[in-house]
Scaffold this motif. Sequence first.
Motif, mmCIF file in Angstrom:
data_model
loop_
_atom_site.group_PDB
_atom_site.id
_atom_site.type_symbol
_atom_site.label_atom_id
_atom_site.label_comp_id
_atom_site.label_asym_id
_atom_site.label_seq_id
_atom_site.Cartn_x
_atom_site.Cartn_y
_atom_site.Cartn_z
ATOM 1 N N ARG A 20 47.431 36.867 38.876
ATOM 2 C CA ARG A 20 47.420 37.618 37.792
ATOM 3 C C ARG A 20 48.501 38.817 37.770
ATOM 4 O O ARG A 20 49.045 39.056 38.827
ATOM 5 C CB ARG A 20 46.125 38.245 37.336
ATOM 6 C CG ARG A 20 45.353 39.237 38.112
ATOM 7 C CD ARG A 20 44.272 39.911 37.578
ATOM 8 N NE ARG A 20 43.196 39.082 37.555
ATOM 9 C CZ ARG A 20 42.402 38.738 38.353
ATOM 10 N NH1 ARG A 20 42.570 38.848 39.758
ATOM 11 N NH2 ARG A 20 41.294 37.897 38.155
ATOM 12 N N ASP A 41 46.178 34.777 46.654
ATOM 13 C CA ASP A 41 45.355 36.008 46.129
ATOM 14 C C ASP A 41 43.848 35.806 46.543
ATOM 15 O O ASP A 41 43.526 34.680 47.120
ATOM 16 C CB ASP A 41 45.473 35.767 44.750
ATOM 17 C CG ASP A 41 44.741 36.959 43.838
ATOM 18 O OD1 ASP A 41 45.816 37.753 43.132
ATOM 19 O OD2 ASP A 41 44.017 37.228 43.573
ATOM 20 N N ASN A 67 42.160 36.680 51.761
ATOM 21 C CA ASN A 67 42.075 38.283 51.739
ATOM 22 C C ASN A 67 43.209 38.609 52.745
ATOM 23 O O ASN A 67 43.207 38.390 53.989
ATOM 24 C CB ASN A 67 40.795 38.854 52.245
ATOM 25 C CG ASN A 67 40.588 40.060 52.223
ATOM 26 O OD1 ASN A 67 41.625 40.797 51.744
ATOM 27 N ND2 ASN A 67 39.221 40.523 52.154
ATOM 28 N N ASN A 94 52.451 42.775 47.438
ATOM 29 C CA ASN A 94 52.222 42.994 46.111
ATOM 30 C C ASN A 94 50.662 43.177 46.079
ATOM 31 O O ASN A 94 50.319 44.144 44.994
ATOM 32 C CB ASN A 94 52.597 42.034 45.171
ATOM 33 C CG ASN A 94 52.064 42.115 43.631
ATOM 34 O OD1 ASN A 94 52.388 43.163 42.890
ATOM 35 N ND2 ASN A 94 51.181 41.497 43.338
ATOM 36 N N TYR A 166 44.425 56.108 47.452
ATOM 37 C CA TYR A 166 45.179 55.033 46.868
ATOM 38 C C TYR A 166 46.751 55.533 46.952
ATOM 39 O O TYR A 166 47.716 54.868 47.756
ATOM 40 C CB TYR A 166 45.230 54.891 45.497
ATOM 41 C CG TYR A 166 46.181 54.083 44.797
ATOM 42 C CD1 TYR A 166 45.924 52.573 44.863
ATOM 43 C CD2 TYR A 166 47.017 54.222 44.060
ATOM 44 C CE1 TYR A 166 47.035 51.690 44.147
ATOM 45 C CE2 TYR A 166 48.111 53.843 43.383
ATOM 46 C CZ TYR A 166 47.991 52.264 43.406
ATOM 47 O OH TYR A 166 48.954 51.440 42.762
ATOM 48 N N THR A 201 48.934 45.927 32.998
ATOM 49 C CA THR A 201 48.147 45.026 33.573
ATOM 50 C C THR A 201 46.747 45.299 33.484
ATOM 51 O O THR A 201 46.575 46.388 32.831
ATOM 52 C CB THR A 201 48.446 44.699 35.091
ATOM 53 O OG1 THR A 201 47.956 45.926 35.852
ATOM 54 C CG2 THR A 201 49.896 44.304 35.604
ATOM 55 N N ARG A 202 45.765 44.495 34.006
ATOM 56 C CA ARG A 202 44.402 45.031 33.734
ATOM 57 C C ARG A 202 43.953 46.370 34.414
ATOM 58 O O ARG A 202 43.122 46.971 33.974
ATOM 59 C CB ARG A 202 43.456 44.106 34.377
ATOM 60 C CG ARG A 202 43.543 43.853 35.892
ATOM 61 C CD ARG A 202 42.546 43.009 36.610
ATOM 62 N NE ARG A 202 42.747 42.855 37.740
ATOM 63 C CZ ARG A 202 41.702 42.234 38.498
ATOM 64 N NH1 ARG A 202 40.638 41.742 38.142
ATOM 65 N NH2 ARG A 202 41.909 42.261 40.139
HETATM 66 N N1 NAD Z 1 50.042 48.171 37.097
HETATM 67 C C1 NAD Z 1 50.559 49.351 37.321
HETATM 68 O O1 NAD Z 1 50.689 50.337 36.232
HETATM 69 C C2 NAD Z 1 50.791 49.570 38.595
HETATM 70 C C3 NAD Z 1 51.583 50.730 38.997
HETATM 71 C C4 NAD Z 1 52.039 51.019 40.395
HETATM 72 C C5 NAD Z 1 51.750 50.162 41.243
HETATM 73 N N2 NAD Z 1 50.937 49.068 41.289
HETATM 74 C C6 NAD Z 1 50.824 48.084 42.139
HETATM 75 O O2 NAD Z 1 51.280 46.692 41.732
HETATM 76 C C7 NAD Z 1 50.517 45.923 42.638
HETATM 77 C C8 NAD Z 1 50.149 44.489 41.471
HETATM 78 O O3 NAD Z 1 49.140 45.317 40.708
HETATM 79 P P1 NAD Z 1 48.721 44.874 39.237
HETATM 80 O O4 NAD Z 1 48.970 45.909 38.082
HETATM 81 O O5 NAD Z 1 49.446 43.494 39.118
HETATM 82 O O6 NAD Z 1 47.122 44.396 39.625
HETATM 83 P P2 NAD Z 1 46.089 42.964 39.077
HETATM 84 O O7 NAD Z 1 44.922 43.486 39.252
HETATM 85 O O8 NAD Z 1 46.550 42.382 37.627
HETATM 86 O O9 NAD Z 1 46.647 41.778 40.121
HETATM 87 C C9 NAD Z 1 46.527 42.659 41.578
HETATM 88 C C10 NAD Z 1 46.033 41.019 42.239
HETATM 89 O O10 NAD Z 1 45.575 41.501 43.657
HETATM 90 C C11 NAD Z 1 44.785 40.691 43.998
HETATM 91 N N3 NAD Z 1 44.141 41.207 45.242
HETATM 92 C C12 NAD Z 1 43.607 42.444 45.541
HETATM 93 N N4 NAD Z 1 43.213 42.738 46.651
HETATM 94 C C13 NAD Z 1 43.425 41.583 47.440
HETATM 95 C C14 NAD Z 1 43.419 41.354 48.897
HETATM 96 N N5 NAD Z 1 42.653 41.964 49.416
HETATM 97 N N6 NAD Z 1 43.930 39.841 49.193
HETATM 98 C C15 NAD Z 1 44.513 39.245 48.364
HETATM 99 N N7 NAD Z 1 44.670 39.537 46.877
HETATM 100 C C16 NAD Z 1 44.076 40.909 46.403
HETATM 101 C C17 NAD Z 1 43.686 40.483 42.857
HETATM 102 O O11 NAD Z 1 42.900 39.551 43.092
HETATM 103 C C18 NAD Z 1 44.667 40.477 41.717
HETATM 104 O O12 NAD Z 1 44.997 39.411 41.255
HETATM 105 C C19 NAD Z 1 49.454 46.552 43.204
HETATM 106 O O13 NAD Z 1 49.664 46.746 44.587
HETATM 107 C C20 NAD Z 1 49.261 47.943 42.474
HETATM 108 O O14 NAD Z 1 48.790 48.957 43.381
HETATM 109 C C21 NAD Z 1 50.529 48.684 39.582
#
Ligand code: NAD
Length: 276
Positions: A20, A41, A67, A94, A166, A201-202
């Motif tokens: 996602r 994922d 994982n 990611n 984090y 995103t969520r």
């Molecule tokens: N959305 C933001 O505003 C934002 C900002 C800065 C950084 N990020 C980073 O971007 C990346 C993606 O975030 P996103 O917003 O798409 O989040 P999201 O929750 O939409 O997607 C993240 C995905 O990672 C998977 N995941 C989590 N832990 C896992 C593991 N141990 N092994 C395999 N998969 C795992 C989850 O199941 C999920 O599908 C993350 O590293 C997050 O920290 C996001």
Amino acid sequence: MTAQSLKLAGRVAIVTGAARGIGRSIVQKLANEGAQVIANDLDAALLAEGVDKQTQQGLTVHALAGNITEQATAEALVSTALERYGDLHIVVNNAGYIWNSAAVKHTDEQWHAMLDVHATGPFRLLREAGHHFRQQVSTDPPGRLRKVVNISSISGIYGAATQVAYSSAKAAVVGMTKTLAREWGRYHVTVNCVAFGYIDTRLIEPFEDQPNRVTIKDRDHPVGLTAAQRESAREMAALGRLGRPEDAANAVYLLCIPESDFITGEVLVASGGLMN
Ligand SMILES: NC(=O)c1ccc[n+]([C@@H]2O[C@H](COP(=O)([O-])OP(=O)(O)OC[C@H]3O[C@@H](n4cnc5c(N)ncnc54)[C@H](O)[C@@H]3O)[C@@H](O)[C@H]2O)c1
């Protein structure tokens, strides 16, 4: 455009956290540009659903649930790329999630969970990929570089209240990027990092009274922003909007194409011009 003229034709990529959000968009972008992608994922069902849709579009994407904090997942990802597609050229670290609270309320479990998913998982995957990169360097055609893109956050650069674990983990990603860039130039690998601002995103979904919750490995975590927080994030951005997952994927893509071959050890902030 013919398949051969696509920027990533013939390239094999691993993308973690791909069911996602940003990860799913990264898979879509890299595959649209011709890459063969192993998508990972924790959420096996959602991953399979997304990969099915991408495959129906004629894209080459293979789902490998697991994982990323486990060494076995790192090994399976690299060996599947090699067995299925014969090589590995691009790794995008990611996968991740947030577990926030005031620093004094952070538990050891919370601290380790953040370090595990954002720093230890990427390290393990890159250590595994690094064996292959080192082996391949003598046979690689001249000029074609391999690419690592690690995902950090503005929280890892500027800090963010309630995110001591984090932000520390996301800062570790920057150190890992810079060190591996220095070590792996000789293997013809660029190693860069994209630090996102607010991407829709969520993790930053709007909520009213109570935060939304996401389940990671049987634990529930509050996520999301209030309407006021989202508005202030918009106002802080020079471009006046939050990012879309596609914006985030485009930034990653820039560091995967040959035009970025002389860029390594850098942190690209993709935030719409967020001023701290
Ligand atoms: N959305 C933001 O505003 C934002 C900002 C800065 C950084 N990020 C980073 O971007 C990346 C993606 O975030 P996103 O917003 O798409 O989040 P999201 O929750 O939409 O997607 C993240 C995905 O990672 C998977 N995941 C989590 N832990 C896992 C593991 N141990 N092994 C395999 N998969 C795992 C989850 O199941 C999920 O599908 C993350 O590293 C997050 O920290 C996001």
